[in-house]
Design a protein around this motif. Structure first.
Motif, short mmCIF file in Angstrom:
data_model
loop_
_atom_site.label_atom_id
_atom_site.label_comp_id
_atom_site.label_asym_id
_atom_site.label_seq_id
_atom_site.Cartn_x
_atom_site.Cartn_y
_atom_site.Cartn_z
N GLU A 210 0.85 -1.19 0.00
CA GLU A 210 0.00 0.00 0.00
C GLU A 210 0.89 1.24 0.00
O GLU A 210 1.78 1.37 0.85
N SER A 211 0.66 2.13 -0.96
CA SER A 211 1.48 3.35 -1.08
C SER A 211 2.97 3.01 -1.03
O SER A 211 3.68 3.51 -0.16
N PHE A 212 3.42 2.17 -1.93
CA PHE A 212 4.83 1.74 -2.07
C PHE A 212 5.35 0.96 -0.87
O PHE A 212 6.53 0.65 -0.79
N THR A 213 4.51 0.66 0.09
CA THR A 213 4.98 0.13 1.38
C THR A 213 4.52 -1.30 1.62
O THR A 213 3.33 -1.60 1.52
N LEU A 214 5.47 -2.17 1.97
CA LEU A 214 5.13 -3.52 2.41
C LEU A 214 5.28 -3.51 3.93
O LEU A 214 6.35 -3.19 4.44
N SER A 215 4.20 -3.82 4.62
CA SER A 215 4.26 -3.80 6.09
C SER A 215 4.02 -5.19 6.64
O SER A 215 3.15 -5.92 6.15
N SER A 216 4.82 -5.57 7.61
CA SER A 216 4.64 -6.87 8.27
C SER A 216 5.14 -6.78 9.70
O SER A 216 6.21 -6.22 9.96
N LEU A 217 4.36 -7.36 10.63
CA LEU A 217 4.82 -7.41 12.02
C LEU A 217 6.10 -8.21 12.11
O LEU A 217 6.88 -8.04 13.04
N ASN A 218 6.32 -9.10 11.14
CA ASN A 218 7.50 -9.97 11.15
C ASN A 218 8.62 -9.44 10.26
O ASN A 218 9.41 -10.22 9.75
N MET A 219 8.67 -8.14 10.07
CA MET A 219 9.68 -7.59 9.16
C MET A 219 11.09 -7.94 9.59
O MET A 219 11.44 -7.90 10.78
N THR A 220 11.90 -8.35 8.61
CA THR A 220 13.33 -8.60 8.80
C THR A 220 14.04 -8.10 7.54
O THR A 220 13.40 -7.85 6.52
N HIS A 221 15.36 -8.00 7.59
CA HIS A 221 16.13 -7.65 6.39
C HIS A 221 15.92 -8.70 5.31
O HIS A 221 15.84 -8.38 4.13
N GLU A 222 15.83 -9.96 5.72
CA GLU A 222 15.66 -11.05 4.74
C GLU A 222 14.32 -10.95 4.04
O GLU A 222 14.23 -11.18 2.83
N LEU A 223 13.27 -10.64 4.81
CA LEU A 223 11.94 -10.52 4.20
C LEU A 223 11.92 -9.39 3.17
O LEU A 223 11.49 -9.57 2.03
N CYS A 224 12.43 -8.23 3.56
CA CYS A 224 12.41 -7.08 2.65
C CYS A 224 13.29 -7.35 1.43
O CYS A 224 12.88 -7.09 0.30
N SER A 225 14.48 -7.89 1.65
CA SER A 225 15.37 -8.13 0.51
C SER A 225 14.81 -9.20 -0.42
O SER A 225 14.94 -9.11 -1.63
N GLY B 76 15.77 1.84 15.65
CA GLY B 76 14.66 0.90 15.84
C GLY B 76 15.07 -0.51 15.43
O GLY B 76 15.95 -0.68 14.59
N VAL B 77 14.44 -1.49 16.03
CA VAL B 77 14.73 -2.88 15.64
C VAL B 77 13.59 -3.40 14.76
O VAL B 77 12.50 -2.83 14.72
N CYS B 78 13.88 -4.49 14.07
CA CYS B 78 12.88 -5.07 13.18
C CYS B 78 11.88 -5.91 13.97
O CYS B 78 12.26 -6.63 14.89
N GLY B 79 10.60 -5.81 13.57
CA GLY B 79 9.55 -6.55 14.25
C GLY B 79 9.80 -8.04 14.29
O GLY B 79 9.44 -8.71 15.27
N GLY B 80 10.45 -8.59 13.27
CA GLY B 80 10.67 -10.02 13.18
C GLY B 80 12.05 -10.46 13.65
O GLY B 80 12.35 -11.66 13.63
N ASN B 81 12.91 -9.52 14.04
CA ASN B 81 14.25 -9.87 14.51
C ASN B 81 14.82 -8.69 15.30
O ASN B 81 15.30 -7.71 14.73
N GLY B 82 14.77 -8.83 16.61
CA GLY B 82 15.21 -7.76 17.50
C GLY B 82 16.70 -7.47 17.41
O GLY B 82 17.17 -6.48 17.97
N ALA B 83 17.46 -8.31 16.70
CA ALA B 83 18.90 -8.07 16.55
C ALA B 83 19.20 -7.27 15.28
O ALA B 83 20.35 -6.92 15.02
N GLN B 84 18.16 -6.99 14.48
CA GLN B 84 18.40 -6.21 13.25
C GLN B 84 17.83 -4.81 13.39
O GLN B 84 16.77 -4.62 13.97
N MET B 85 18.53 -3.82 12.80
CA MET B 85 18.00 -2.46 12.85
C MET B 85 17.02 -2.25 11.72
O MET B 85 17.19 -2.74 10.61
#
Ligand SMILES: *[C@@H]1O[C@H](CO)[C@@H](O)[C@H](O)[C@H]1NC(C)=O
Ligand SMILES: *[C@@H]1O[C@H](CO)[C@@H](O)[C@H](O)[C@H]1NC(C)=O
Ligand SMILES: *[C@@H]1O[C@H](CO)[C@@H](O)[C@H](O)[C@H]1NC(C)=O
Ligand SMILES: *[C@@H]1O[C@H](CO)[C@@H](O)[C@H](O)[C@H]1NC(C)=O
Length: 211
Positions: free
Chosen positions: A56-71, A109-118
């Motif tokens: 939505e509006s260029f944005t993918l949102s997920s409570l489980n967001m991680t760098h791997e999911l976005c990439s 901020g940390v990622c919703g799906g991985n607290g060790a990732q920014m």
């Protein structure tokens, strides 16, 4: 599709290789950048769905967001950059930095799906580069059972007598991430994403995804 998951370390940033649909990418951190409602990374303009994810509006949102999911989602479109913001949001882009750099300490901020990732912060993007090791490599796979939905066309079609002609046309375009070659119709459908649009998902042809 081959599954690849290697982790190595470069200075203080992890460089990881992930693969989805046979597509391998290397991820490296660029920096913390300003964003606003105009959006710095607008690669998903017009796109409303990629596989299971709605956009939505260029944005993918997920409570489980991680760098791997976005990439992994941005790599389906062959984008050279992605960013994560405010714990849960992901953007894909062909460029970044139009709204300026931010202090590194802002991206706390940390990622919703991985607290060790920014994952950036409010109106702050953690921006990463994606590189594709072998853009000359094509892998034949089953037609993905996931599709991409967009208000803009996500493919174009050219005449091609043989498979090699179709693959060469794809290789020649930075926008081509996969092809469907129909030998019977002598048509090559060149796809902007590694998933087909619904209108092509039952095309009788061979599917090849680009490395
Ligand atoms: C975002 O920032 C840019 C550059 O400063 C500005 O031109 C634009 O109007 C801003 N957009 C919004 C919605 O604030
Ligand atoms: C997010 O992760 C949780 C726990 O791992 C899982 O139960 C949930 O289904 C996931 N949600 C989505 C939308 O993937
Ligand atoms: C970044 O923020 C930190 C902490 O607020 C501050 O000490 C530093 O001077 C800032 N750096 C720049 C370049 O503004
Ligand atoms: C879609 O394909 C994946 C692997 O290619 C498979 O694991 C999954 O079960 C399939 N889903 C459906 C609904 O066919």
């Amino acid at each position: 599709p081959k599954m690849l998951k290697t982790i190595s370390f470069f200075t203080n940033f992890a460089v990881l290789v992930v693969s989805i649909s046979g597509r391998a990418t290397q991820v490296s951190y660029i920096g913390c950048y300003v964003d606003n409602e105009t959006r710095d990374l607008r690669g998903l303009t017009g796109v409303s769905r990629i596989g299971q994810f709605s956009i939505e509006s260029f944005t993918l949102s997920s409570l489980n967001m991680t760098h791997e999911l976005c990439s992994s989602v941005c790599s389906l479109g062959g984008f050279p950059y992605f960013s994560v913001q405010a714990n849960y949001h992901c953007f894909c882009g062909s460029s970044y930095g139009s709204l300026g750099t931010a202090n590194e300490t802002d991206c706390n901020g940390v990622c919703g799906g991985n607290g060790a990732q920014m994952c950036g912060a409010s109106w702050r993007n953690s921006v990463f580069a994606l590189t594709y090791p072998d853009r000359k490599y094509f892998e034949q796979t089953q037609m993905p059972n996931q599709t991409v939905e967009s208000t803009q066309s996500t493919y174009w079609t050219s005449a091609a007598k043989i498979k090699a002609e179709c693959l060469m046309m794809c290789e020649a375009s930075a926008d081509c991430q996969a092809v469907i070659f129909s030998g019977q119709q002598r048509l090559c459908h060149l796809l902007r994403f590694a998933y087909p649009p619904a209108s092509l998902s039952s095309t009788d042809g061979d599917f090849f995804v680009r490395g």
